[in-house]
Design a protein around this motif. Structure first.
Motif, PDB file in Angstrom:
ATOM      1  N   UNK A 233      29.661  10.189  31.360  1.00  0.00           N
ATOM      2  CA  UNK A 233      28.564   9.810  32.249  1.00  0.00           C
ATOM      3  C   UNK A 233      27.363  10.681  31.923  1.00  0.00           C
ATOM      4  N   UNK A 234      26.742  11.200  32.959  1.00  0.00           N
ATOM      5  CA  UNK A 234      25.661  12.166  32.777  1.00  0.00           C
ATOM      6  C   UNK A 234      26.200  13.537  33.179  1.00  0.00           C
ATOM      7  N   UNK A 235      25.306  14.500  33.385  1.00  0.00           N
ATOM      8  CA  UNK A 235      25.717  15.849  33.762  1.00  0.00           C
ATOM      9  C   UNK A 235      26.675  15.806  34.963  1.00  0.00           C
ATOM     10  N   UNK A 258      19.756  10.393  35.761  1.00  0.00           N
ATOM     11  CA  UNK A 258      18.413  10.049  36.220  1.00  0.00           C
ATOM     12  C   UNK A 258      17.560   9.385  35.140  1.00  0.00           C
ATOM     13  N   UNK A 259      18.104   9.263  33.946  1.00  0.00           N
ATOM     14  CA  UNK A 259      17.298   8.784  32.812  1.00  0.00           C
ATOM     15  C   UNK A 259      17.063   7.285  32.842  1.00  0.00           C
ATOM     16  N   UNK A 260      16.185   6.901  33.711  1.00  0.00           N
ATOM     17  CA  UNK A 260      15.885   5.480  33.874  1.00  0.00           C
ATOM     18  C   UNK A 260      15.026   4.984  32.712  1.00  0.00           C
ATOM     19  N   UNK A 261      15.368   3.831  32.159  1.00  0.00           N
ATOM     20  CA  UNK A 261      14.533   3.298  31.068  1.00  0.00           C
ATOM     21  C   UNK A 261      13.080   3.230  31.507  1.00  0.00           C
ATOM     22  N   UNK A 285      21.880  11.292  25.401  1.00  0.00           N
ATOM     23  CA  UNK A 285      21.080  12.496  25.673  1.00  0.00           C
ATOM     24  C   UNK A 285      19.924  12.225  26.631  1.00  0.00           C
ATOM     25  N   UNK A 286      19.604  10.968  26.856  1.00  0.00           N
ATOM     26  CA  UNK A 286      18.479  10.645  27.748  1.00  0.00           C
ATOM     27  C   UNK A 286      18.913  10.503  29.207  1.00  0.00           C
ATOM     28  N   UNK A 287      20.223  10.468  29.443  1.00  0.00           N
ATOM     29  CA  UNK A 287      20.693  10.227  30.813  1.00  0.00           C
ATOM     30  C   UNK A 287      20.380  11.390  31.747  1.00  0.00           C
ATOM     31  N   UNK A 314      25.149  15.710  26.276  1.00  0.00           N
ATOM     32  CA  UNK A 314      24.590  15.584  27.628  1.00  0.00           C
ATOM     33  C   UNK A 314      23.235  16.286  27.759  1.00  0.00           C
ATOM     34  N   UNK A 315      23.074  17.448  27.170  1.00  0.00           N
ATOM     35  CA  UNK A 315      21.799  18.199  27.160  1.00  0.00           C
ATOM     36  C   UNK A 315      21.314  18.510  28.572  1.00  0.00           C
TER      37      UNK A 315
END
Lengths: 705, 253
Positions: A233-235, A258-261, A285-287, A314-315
């Motif tokens: 998933x994300x973080x 939170x990485x909404x397009x 990585x954008x999520x 995940x970054x």
């Protein structure tokens, strides 16, 4: 595990700073059955650091340990566990670990070492140079007194640009218990910086050109890595996005995804618009954008990019560029961090503590993280900030601090929430300057000791979130009812466990979570929604045990417990199941020796039990339940008087928690009266000699009778 | 049909065209592509037919190249790990044929301090190192005394034939971009092979910072990352004369 197998690189490096002696030992021979991480750390402390040793004594040891999955492409590895006698543990330092990501752990593996043991004390400041087989103790006198950035730059000039430097700043040099070590700009292990300082060790710098071998089939390994990526998933393994989208069945505004397009990394040159497919493996990585999650949507425009540990897609360390802070506060306009360390500056101020989308709050964060990560000053999971607020707002400082010192502190700036206040305060603490700096540099316990403030004034105040032994709660009843409470009783610092919260806060609807829970812990009743708790039961205790063991397991493998375990996934087609056996599958392929989930969980239990044994030995008492596994009074209160275990409160009930602890000791196979393992239990877990030693010291439940 | 050493002139023209030197060579009228030079022309697959000992001079251009966007790179190094794990069964960034680790901290110019410093300690930019799959004359291949760097039949990637490689490292010295890795265990050089047209690194990037695109000449973009030692073994130099003539022998304009 056999010599020459994959995953492990086979050697543990030992450096005695007193004698200058540098040796290696065989990982498998010496530490078999403990994998890595705190497993190795606890073993070294058990075998080599006698009870009664002080954290700053030359006899204390510092163990930097990776794990068999570190340095591979297993998503979310790259963790190092730093185990020692933890200096902020109060009233008596006991075993504890700091954990750091970044690139240190992987480099240590590439250099050929599964772990590094530092012992003794150098007679002058030194740094440790590790370049593959070449290890040297080098002069650090010219670096002493400089911050972490300067030290890193100069060491990199000496060793080479691709080395990773784990350094202490002024806090660690001054033996501050609140000192931390930092590598790769922002990756810190709290509490252990002063231990390095005590050993006169400014830094450990590592350059590695070797390999971590994957013993199993290449194609199977690649397939497993890809599968793991598909269930990420994300973080914190939040598996649903925070925004509604046709690409996901569910969304949850509290999610860290939170990485909404269409959102932008606004400070990238040129800015980068996030792509449209949120499930694309090339967009993972954008999520996550920790700055946006913690500081608010406004942080998008300051975002340069995501950053983080080796091999992690995940970054979670978001890199920010905020030009205004250079002119206003004279600090660099770049900053990066995650979570509590990202909010380090803001949380000192009453007016800014929880403020999102506020420019001053963000600037305070920039100032805070710049100073903290250069001075090497730890926050103790935000307790430092809450302590200062309580001391100031509660009038303790005015009453106790000498008037001259009190007047020397720019309280006007503090009152007006001016981030520039931190430029005065934080160096004071790192340099242990004056009474305030000295006390805060030692951690919360020092506040009680030095100013004769009863611990109960903190433990009874919900706002401090203080738990016990000088440390705060860390994902306790606010997230996970009895399960969170049990977990927070177990460690000698704040519980660094995320297994439980990563599941209950994953964003899925409760009914889906309960379905997954039934499959893993045998009952849908193994969890409740946060703030809507039902009474204690055995499945919750089972999940608490699972959470603790997975935390130890992740540290031992070198994977991130801030992301794992992967019990759920974003995949609708899988019914949102993750894979509870992922760790054992990876380890089996890496080493070439099959180990199933149950066997691996047993290894984790062995490690966790060794922590218990060390705690019992060094406390010199067996009644853990009464003396150690403490729950602070605020947990049993509600500011608005709501009854425990009703909807809308995190208030717990003392009798119910007592029952929860009974269930927990039961599932651990520990004695319920004392909360301690019996000699037989140690033996069952392959720790017979530990059990014998404790029995001989009358520190097992049966021997103590 | 015209032939040179048994090769049809049509093939020779196509080969010359592929190098991008066609106009130059024909206009000057000294196109003398030899069978020796052509052994490396992948589509001809002439290696076996015309003898293994012939020096390599011309390599057909690769079909694809990896493009890297530094503003997207998140410094995770998953590309380096995919490169070595999936191809070699070991995680080893020093062996990776894409280079991230060296640029993560301070960027290509190193720990200089100051405003121009890149990487995590600088402005955040991570400038990836990727193989340009150079056009003729290919520096690594030309420098190799063993002719061990050849074009991959499928993608045209310049690849190291490990069986021929002596481990002399001259190719490492010759690459202006510092893109030749060295497998210390096997004692041979290693470089980007484009993974049969499906580069593992591209697939592994979590931020879409890498793309596999049709080849174009990237050697003219930016500056080389390092000064190079240009070494041309005499046998190879001799083969140059198959197409080029020395200045004194050139026809007057």
């Amino acid at each position: 595990m056999a010599v020459g197998s994959g995953g492990f690189v086979g050697k543990v490096l030992r450096v005695d700073l007193s004698t200058g002696k540098i040796t290696t030992e065989d990982t498998h021979e010496r530490y078999a059955g403990l994998l890595g991480g705190a497993g190795i750390g606890y073993r070294v402390l058990w075998d080599e650091v006698p009870a009664g040793t002080g954290p700053f004594d030359a006899a204390n040891k510092l163990v930097f340990a990776t794990g068999p999955l570190v340095g591979t492409s297993v998503p979310c590895n790259g963790r190092a566990t730093v185990t020692t006698l933890f200096p902020t543990c109060w009233p008596k330092p006991l075993v504890g670990s700091g954990h750091m990501g970044g690139h240190f752990a992987a480099k240590l593996k590439y250099a050929g070492y599964d772990a590094l043991i530092v012992e003794g004390q150098a007679d002058k400041p030194v740094w440790l140079m590790i370049r593959d087989a070449r290890v040297e103790i080098r002069d650090a006198r010219h670096l002493w007194g400089s911050g972490i950035r300067r030290a890193t730059l100069e060491i990199s000039q000496e060793l080479g640009p691709d080395c990773v430097v784990a350094a202490i700043g002024q806090a660690g040099e001054n033996l501050a218990p609140m000192g931390m070590v930092i590598n790769s700009v922002s990756h810190s292990a709290g509490g252990v910086g002063g231990i390095m300082g005590g050993k006169n060790l400014k830094a450990v710098a590592v350059q590695g050109s070797g390999a971590v071998r994957i013993a199993g089939d290449k194609a199977a390994w690649e397939a497993l890595v890809k599968f793991h990526l598909s269930i990420l998933g994300a973080n914190n393994q939040h598996v649903v996005p925070s925004f509604p989208t046709p690409q996901a069945e569910y969304y949850n505004p509290a999610s860290r995804w939170v990485g909404q397009p269409g959102k932008r990394w606004g400070a990238a040159k040129p800015p980068l618009e996030l792509p449209g497919n949120i499930h694309d493996p090339n967009s993972i990585a954008f999520r996550t954008n920790s700055a946006v999650y913690f500081l608010g949507d406004e942080a998008w425009k300051y975002t340069v990019r995501g950053n983080g540990c080796t091999a992690c897609p995940i970054r979670c360390h978001t890199m920010l560029k905020m030009p205004s802070v250079t002119a206003k506060y004279g600090i660099p306009d770049m900053g990066q961090n995650t979570c509590v360390a990202l909010m380090f500056g803001r949380t000192f101020f009453k007016q800014l503590a929880n403020k999102k989308n506020n420019e001053t709050a963000m600037e305070a964060c920039m100032v805070g993280m710049h100073l903290a990560d250069d001075l090497g000053l730890w926050s103790n999971y935000g307790q430092l900030q809450r302590d200062l607020r309580k001391l100031y707002e509660g009038g303790y400082l005015k009453a106790r601090l000498g008037s001259k010192e009190y007047a020397s502190i720019p309280w006007d700036k503090y009152d007006s929430a001016d981030p520039a206040f931190l430029l005065d305060l934080l160096p004071r603490i790192a340099n242990r300057q004056g009474e305030l700096g000295e006390v805060l540099s030692r951690g919360t316990g020092a506040i009680f000791d030095h100013w004769s403030i009863p611990e109960s004034e903190w433990a009874g105040d919900h706002a401090t979130t203080y738990w016990k032994m000088g440390h705060p709660k860390h994902h306790a009843n606010e997230d996970d009812g009895q399960c969170g409470v049990i977990i927070n009783t177990q460690y000698n610092r704040d519980a660094q466990c995320h297994s439980h919260t990563n599941f209950v806060r994953n964003g899925l609807p409760l009914e889906v979570q309960k379905k997954l829970a039934a499959a893993i812990w045998g009952s849908p009743d193994a969890l409740d929604a946060p703030g809507d708790y039902t009474p204690a039961n055995v499945p919750k205790a089972r999940r608490a045990k699972w959470s603790l063991l997975r935390k130890e397991l992740h540290d031992a493998l070198g994977v991130c417990n801030w992301m794992g375990p992967w019990a759920a996934s974003p995949l609708r087609e899988r019914g949102y199941t993750g894979d509870d056996s992922l760790e054992s599958k990876f380890l089996s392929l890496a080493t070439g020796q099959t180990m199933d989930r149950e066997e691996l969980d047993r290894v984790a239990e062995r490690i966790f039990t060794l922590h218990r044994a060390l705690t019992i030995r060094d406390m010199g008492r067996v009644d853990m339940r009464a003396a150690h596994d403490i729950v602070p009074p605020w947990v049993f209160e509600d500011p608005s008087g709501k009854a425990a275990l009703t909807k809308g409160t995190i208030r717990m009930d003392p009798a119910d928690i007592a029952k929860a602890m009974d269930y927990f000791y039961e599932v651990m196979g520990w004695d319920k009266a004392t909360g301690a393992p019996s000699q037989a239990r140690y033996a069952e877990l392959g720790l017979a000699e530990v059990g014998e030693a404790l029995a001989a010291a009358k520190l097992t439940p049966e021997a103590a009778k | 049909m015209d032939t040179t050493r048994g090769i049809s002139s049509e093939w020779i023209k196509r080969a010359a065209k592929a190098t991008g030197w066609e106009g130059e060579l024909t206009r000057r009228g000294f196109l003398k592509l030899s069978a020796c030079a052509l052994t490396s022309l992948a589509f001809l697959d002439l290696g076996e037919a015309y003898g293994e000992n012939a020096p390599l001079v011309i390599l057909d251009n690769a079909q694809g190249v990896i493009l890297a966007d530094p503003t997207r790179c998140v410094a995770c190094g998953r590309c380096e790990l995919a490169c070595t794990e999936y191809n070699d069964g070991r995680a080893q960034p020093s062996l990776a044929r894409i280079k991230i680790a060296r640029a993560v901290n301070f960027g290509p110019s190193g720990p200089t301090g100051g405003e121009a410093m890149h990487g995590d300690w600088g402005d955040g930019l991570v400038i990836q190192g990727v193989c340009r799959q150079c056009p003729h004359p290919v520096p690594c291949a030309t420098a190799c005394p063993q002719n061990a760097i050849v074009a991959d039949p499928q993608t045209g990637a310049r690849v190291v034939d490990a069986a021929q490689c002596l481990g002399c490292r001259l190719c490492q010295q010759a690459c202006p971009w510092g893109m030749i890795a060295f497998d210390e265990k096997a004692g041979v050089a290693a470089k980007c092979t484009l993974c049969k047209g499906k580069p593992k690194c591209v697939e592994a990037c979590p931020a879409a910072a890498l793309r596999y695109v049709p080849w174009r000449d990237l050697t003219r973009d930016g500056s080389p990352t390092r000064p190079t030692l240009s070494v041309v073994p005499p046998e190879t130099a001799k083969a140059c004369l198959d197409c080029h003539v020395t200045a004194g022998a050139k026809a007057t304009k």
